[in-house]
Design a protein around this motif. Structure first.
Motif, PDB file in Angstrom:
ATOM      1  N   HIS A   1       0.825  -1.207   0.000  1.00 31.69           N
ATOM      2  CA  HIS A   1       0.000   0.000   0.000  1.00 31.69           C
ATOM      3  C   HIS A   1       0.860   1.258   0.000  1.00 31.69           C
ATOM      4  O   HIS A   1       0.465   2.280  -0.565  1.00 31.69           O
ATOM      5  N   ILE A   2       2.045   1.210   0.615  1.00 29.44           N
ATOM      6  CA  ILE A   2       2.940   2.366   0.603  1.00 29.44           C
ATOM      7  C   ILE A   2       3.563   2.527  -0.789  1.00 29.44           C
ATOM      8  O   ILE A   2       3.807   3.647  -1.245  1.00 29.44           O
ATOM      9  N   ILE A   3       3.817   1.403  -1.465  1.00 30.09           N
ATOM     10  CA  ILE A   3       4.299   1.482  -2.857  1.00 30.09           C
ATOM     11  C   ILE A   3       3.271   2.217  -3.712  1.00 30.09           C
ATOM     12  O   ILE A   3       3.614   3.120  -4.498  1.00 30.09           O
ATOM     13  N   ALA A   4       1.989   1.851  -3.570  1.00 29.40           N
ATOM     14  CA  ALA A   4       0.936   2.522  -4.335  1.00 29.40           C
ATOM     15  C   ALA A   4       0.897   4.012  -3.997  1.00 29.40           C
ATOM     16  O   ALA A   4       0.802   4.869  -4.894  1.00 29.40           O
ATOM     17  N   GLN A   5       0.972   4.339  -2.716  1.00 25.41           N
ATOM     18  CA  GLN A   5       0.945   5.746  -2.298  1.00 25.41           C
ATOM     19  C   GLN A   5       2.114   6.516  -2.892  1.00 25.41           C
ATOM     20  O   GLN A   5       1.955   7.650  -3.373  1.00 25.41           O
ATOM     21  N   GLN A   6       3.297   5.913  -2.893  1.00 22.25           N
ATOM     22  CA  GLN A   6       4.480   6.608  -3.383  1.00 22.25           C
ATOM     23  C   GLN A   6       4.427   6.851  -4.896  1.00 22.25           C
ATOM     24  O   GLN A   6       4.867   7.900  -5.383  1.00 22.25           O
ATOM     25  N   ILE A   7       3.896   5.902  -5.625  1.00 23.74           N
ATOM     26  CA  ILE A   7       3.782   6.089  -7.083  1.00 23.74           C
ATOM     27  C   ILE A   7       2.828   7.232  -7.396  1.00 23.74           C
ATOM     28  O   ILE A   7       3.102   8.094  -8.247  1.00 23.74           O
TER      29      ILE A   7
ATOM     30  N   LEU B   1      15.683   1.289  -4.934  1.00 23.20           N
ATOM     31  CA  LEU B   1      15.501   0.768  -3.578  1.00 23.20           C
ATOM     32  C   LEU B   1      14.321  -0.194  -3.534  1.00 23.20           C
ATOM     33  O   LEU B   1      13.202   0.158  -3.918  1.00 23.20           O
ATOM     34  N   SER B   2      14.571  -1.398  -3.068  1.00 25.24           N
ATOM     35  CA  SER B   2      13.492  -2.361  -2.875  1.00 25.24           C
ATOM     36  C   SER B   2      12.750  -1.986  -1.583  1.00 25.24           C
ATOM     37  O   SER B   2      13.372  -1.538  -0.622  1.00 25.24           O
ATOM     38  N   PRO B   3      11.435  -2.137  -1.539  1.00 19.70           N
ATOM     39  CA  PRO B   3      10.524  -2.796  -2.476  1.00 19.70           C
ATOM     40  C   PRO B   3       9.906  -1.853  -3.512  1.00 19.70           C
ATOM     41  O   PRO B   3       9.039  -2.282  -4.274  1.00 19.70           O
ATOM     42  N   PHE B   4      10.315  -0.579  -3.530  1.00 22.19           N
ATOM     43  CA  PHE B   4       9.623   0.395  -4.380  1.00 22.19           C
ATOM     44  C   PHE B   4       9.914   0.192  -5.858  1.00 22.19           C
ATOM     45  O   PHE B   4       9.186   0.700  -6.713  1.00 22.19           O
ATOM     46  N   THR B   5      10.984  -0.532  -6.164  1.00 29.93           N
ATOM     47  CA  THR B   5      11.286  -0.801  -7.569  1.00 29.93           C
ATOM     48  C   THR B   5      11.504  -2.286  -7.826  1.00 29.93           C
ATOM     49  O   THR B   5      11.993  -2.660  -8.869  1.00 29.93           O
ATOM     50  N   GLY B   6      11.168  -3.144  -6.882  1.00 29.19           N
ATOM     51  CA  GLY B   6      11.369  -4.574  -7.056  1.00 29.19           C
ATOM     52  C   GLY B   6      10.196  -5.237  -7.755  1.00 29.19           C
ATOM     53  O   GLY B   6       9.322  -4.570  -8.326  1.00 29.19           O
TER      54      GLY B   6
END
Length: 696
Positions: free
Chosen positions: A388-394, A416-421
């Motif tokens: 959910h934080i990945i979605a928020q950051q995108i 940086l993983s998990p944001f680009t993994g």
């Protein structure tokens, strides 16, 4: 390598310091050399000065211009408290320090943008708001950024605010166009090296852990119990606790910690009823109410302030004489923070009196003190699978940049993983398919669905990573007192509806359901307090295991009152058959259910209950409920299956309401995220490796 001569002059002649503290002295050389660092020390250990003074020296020696240092903290109140000190240090060198968060006026923000103070104190949420705001030229503001200080970094790292913080630091690195020196300030933690690596994110800079005990990697623990005047008592009820607090240490300033807002309110009312000057602090009181209470407490002498963990972090409430704890905090780290509120005066030892209300709380408190005395403290770890934080950051990145290349977005987080993994790609595709993002000409931008769900108040909902249950604002005239749980207002009331807030009773005069507002006037008594606790709060595996050791006869090496000794003896006799030194125990059927006494903590027991689903029926901190008719053959069969197939806890879809940005995830991924956080497979596996005694 030394601090700037002007700084040294003022330390001696303005503050009257004969020397730096060991932590501060040890931090000078690595911070002046530009190393990343985590500075580890108890509350009031001088961490702020250990970070800020070398960085001010770097600004002066290298001629940095503009906003060069960001100081991030988890609480606005902590930043408010720090600003005068930090501004004073900056002023020695002709620099400025400023504050930016939600309570800062628009005029003051415009002045900051125009003046670019050398040090800017803010929260990650406010920093996110700056990055996505159309009114802030973030590239100009952060063009000269060189270093970031993260206060209470352990508090960030243990929850989703930590993932949010790391992602923002990577985006800031790109905005500034250079690697940023990262300095974390932490209370004692069990894994400072891991915390340092976590804070560094994608960076490969040199890094060091610095503590009063050891300069370098790791923290050296004492073989003997740490110093402190600790006493454990058993009082049985909150009314008895109020009697003890009112009668002890009169004339002194006492800080009482409670584990819930409801307990704070009830104890505050009891103490006032005994004529004790009492102030309250918890998250559901209005900011102004808390500020007034904390200021009055800081200036008073013979008084008590009753608080939740809101006063656990480094907010200064003056010179304390005593810390009192109702029951026990759920972690040794919290206990260390609270204990560190005392002992700041020369000749005044750190102290804490723990008052427990029942046998289970007494056992838990004794277990926690046993771990503390050994020098053990919890490791800090980031929650798993932050989809959910990945979605928020995108979405936030697309707001920040307006348009982002659909193949270039991973560069925003420097891989940086998990944001680009592997987890991030499917989330981007889902956001696009569902209209949260639009794709045109190879570019991504915020879509209509995101604006519909998160776009209110200029996407303010997108800058905070937590959500909470709906609460009603309580108003006395035009003044806000705080917030209360909606269930207090929605239930059936017989006669007047009365609330307990701020340690006082209030009669409800009007409820504005559409705007979630509740109007009150003073009442003589009879108010009730209640709040939703949220989440799966509970004991950890190590603390629950320590409870088993207490029941088996281990006493913490601290002062126990006669009442505590007697109650411990009673509890040990009552549970003599439930704690086995070699393993866990499945007790005989009682009241239509068996209990499997695992002493494994709430998350490990949640995992075991899910794994033994055919024979299990619920769990708590110390046990798993099993079917009363369970036979040895049933158990043997279930255990064989479990050892080969540990399962994560099942998730009630209603719980997704508490996962911020879950609406931007495929439902299956949102459920998987919650399931991973509710379980403890390592602890569950440890239970299954031990012998299990089935009492027939």
């Amino acid at each position: 390598m030394n601090l700037h001569p002007v700084v040294t002059h003022h330390l001696v002649n303005t503050l009257g310091w004969a020397d730096l503290r060991p932590l501060q002295r040890a931090a000078v050389a690595p911070l002046l050399a530009g190393s990343d660092a985590v500075l580890v020390a108890p509350t009031a250990g001088g961490k702020t000065e250990a970070a800020v003074l070398p960085l001010l020296t770097r600004i002066a020696e290298h001629g940095w211009a503009g906003t060069s240092v960001l100081y991030l903290a988890p609480l606005k109140a902590l930043l408010n408290n720090l600003l005068p000190r930090v501004r004073r240090y900056a002023d020695w060198l002709g620099y400025d320090a400023a504050l930016w968060h939600g309570d800062v006026t628009a005029a003051r923000r415009r002045a900051i943008l125009a003046g670019a103070p050398e040090l800017l104190l803010t929260t990650p949420e406010s920093l996110e708001a700056m990055l996505v705001s159309a009114n802030v030229d973030h590239r100009r503001l952060f063009a000269g950024l060189r270093a970031v200080v993260v206060d209470e970094v352990h508090a960030f790292a243990g929850d989703d605010r930590g993932w949010h913080l790391l992602a923002i630091l990577e985006r800031l690195t790109n905005v500034a166009g250079r690697p940023l020196q990262r300095v974390g300030l932490s209370a004692t933690v069990g894994n400072p090296d891991v915390l340092l690596t976590w804070l560094q994110g994608s960076g490969k800079r040199p890094g060091v852990v610095i503590s009063p005990d050891q300069v370098g990697s790791g923290v050296r623990w004492r073989a003997s119990p740490p110093p402190g005047d600790i006493e454990l008592d058993h009082v049985g009820t909150l009314a008895n606790a109020a009697t003890v607090i009112a009668s002890l240490h009169t004339g002194e300033k006492r800080l009482v910690f409670c584990e819930s807002r409801q307990t704070v309110e009830e104890l505050g009312q009891l103490l006032r009823g005994k004529g004790v000057t009492t102030f309250l602090s918890h998250a559901s009181l209005s900011v102004e109410s808390r500020r007034q209470a904390e200021e009055a407490f800081a200036e008073a002498r013979d008084c008590v302030i009753v608080a939740t963990s809101t006063l656990e972090l480094g907010i200064d409430v003056g010179d304390l004489d005593r810390v009192i704890q109702i029951d026990a905090p759920r972690t040794v780290a919290s206990f260390l923070q609270r204990l560190g509120r005392t002992g700041r005066r020369l000749g005044n030892a750190r102290n804490c009196l723990l008052l427990t209300l029942d046998g289970e709380a007494l056992t838990a408190a004794a277990a926690l003190l046993t771990l503390w005395a050994k020098g053990w403290v919890e490791a800090v770890s980031a929650p798993p699978e932050p989809r959910h934080i990945i979605a928020q950051q995108i979405l936030a990145l697309c707001l920040q940049e307006a348009r982002v290349g659909d193949a270039l977005w991973p560069a925003a987080w420097n891989q940086l993983s998990p944001f680009t993994g592997p987890a991030a790609g499917p989330i981007v595709e889902h956001l696009t398919e569902q209209g949260f993002l639009e794709r045109d000409g190879g570019m991504l931008f915020v879509g209509a669905r995101a604006e519909e769900i998160f776009g209110r108040r200029h996407f303010a909902e997108l800058t905070a990573v937590f959500t909470g249950p709906p609460e009603f604002v309580v108003l006395l005239g035009r003044g806000e007192l705080g917030q209360v749980d909606a269930r207090l207002l929605a239930g059936q009331a017989h006669g007047e509806r009365r609330l307990l807030l701020g340690g006082r009773s209030w009669r409800v005069t009007h409820i504005d359901w559409s705007r979630r507002r509740c109007f009150v006037e003073p009442a003589a008594g009879g108010g009730r307090a209640r709040w939703h606790s949220g989440g799966l709060a509970g004991l950890s595996y190590p603390l629950a295991q320590a409870m088993r050791q207490v029941l088996l006869g281990v006493d913490p090496p601290i002062k126990l009152t006669k009442r505590a000794i007697a109650e411990l003896e009673r509890v040990r006799a009552e549970k003599a058959d439930l704690a086995w030194s070699a393993g866990s125990v499945i007790g005989p059927p009682r009241g239509g259910v068996r209990r499997w006494w695992t002493w494994a903590g709430v998350r490990a027991n949640a995992t075991l209950a899910a794994t033994f689903g055919s024979v299990a029926d619920g769990f708590d901190d110390t046990s798993v409920r099993l079917r009363a008719e369970l036979t040895p053959a049933d158990w043997a069969d279930a255990r064989t299956r479990a050892e080969n197939d540990l399962r994560l806890p099942s998730v009630d879809e209603r719980a997704l309401a508490g996962l911020k940005f879950a609406a931007a995830l495929p439902p299956a991924l949102a459920v998987a995220t919650l399931a991973a956080r509710l379980g403890d497979q390592e602890g569950a596996a440890a239970v299954l490796l031990e012998p299990i005694r089935l009492v027939v």
